[in-house]
Design a protein around this motif. Structure first.
Motif: not given
Length: 154
Positions: A117-122, A124-125
């Protein structure tokens, strides 16, 4: 190595005769232990220890997360001598570690919240997977450090 870290985590260096100006707190010894154990398993470059001279404590950063995560152990305030591995930015507690009981318990909901939730859009996978794999590698590195079995739960 586990026994040495356990002893250091409760050792008081100051006495009536000698006072040392700088001491790590007991939770900092767990960070040193974690970093050293990962180094011994060829994963030392995946984690960075940082010393904060202003209030004399240590924190860790997981290289795969860049500047996003700042981690430290926090005392569990229980009579068992355990500590929590916590992200200092979000206060998410990722796992509980107790060296005397040879126990490590992952907090799957906190890991999901932090990494998904927190880092996913910040980031890379692949970087997120590398960071979570590092935590798993630390748990696996603990297993052979003693003749007694480690317990691990999610």
């Amino acid at each position: 190595m586990v026994e040495a870290a356990q002893t250091l985590s409760v050792f008081e260096l100051d006495s009536d005769y000698v006072t040392f100006p700088h001491q790590y707190n007991n939770a900092d010894y767990y960070l040193i232990f974690m970093s050293r154990l990962l180094e011994l398993h060829d994963q030392g470059e995946a984690i960075t220890l940082e010393s904060h001279e202003d209030d004399q404590h240590l924190t860790q950063q997981i290289a795969a997360l860049g500047d996003l995560g700042v981690f430290a152990f926090v005392g569990a305030n229980d009579s068992n001598g355990g500590v929590y591995y916590q992200d200092r930015v979000t206060n998410e507690t990722l796992f509980y570690l107790n060296l005397s009981r040879r126990m490590m318990r992952f907090n799957s909901s906190a890991i999901t919240k932090l990494f998904v939730e927190t880092y996913a859009d910040k980031i890379e996978k692949d970087q997120l997977l590398t960071a979570t794999d590092l935590l798993i590698a630390f748990g696996q590195a603990l297993k052979p450090t003693s003749a007694l079995m480690w317990t691990s739960t999610c």
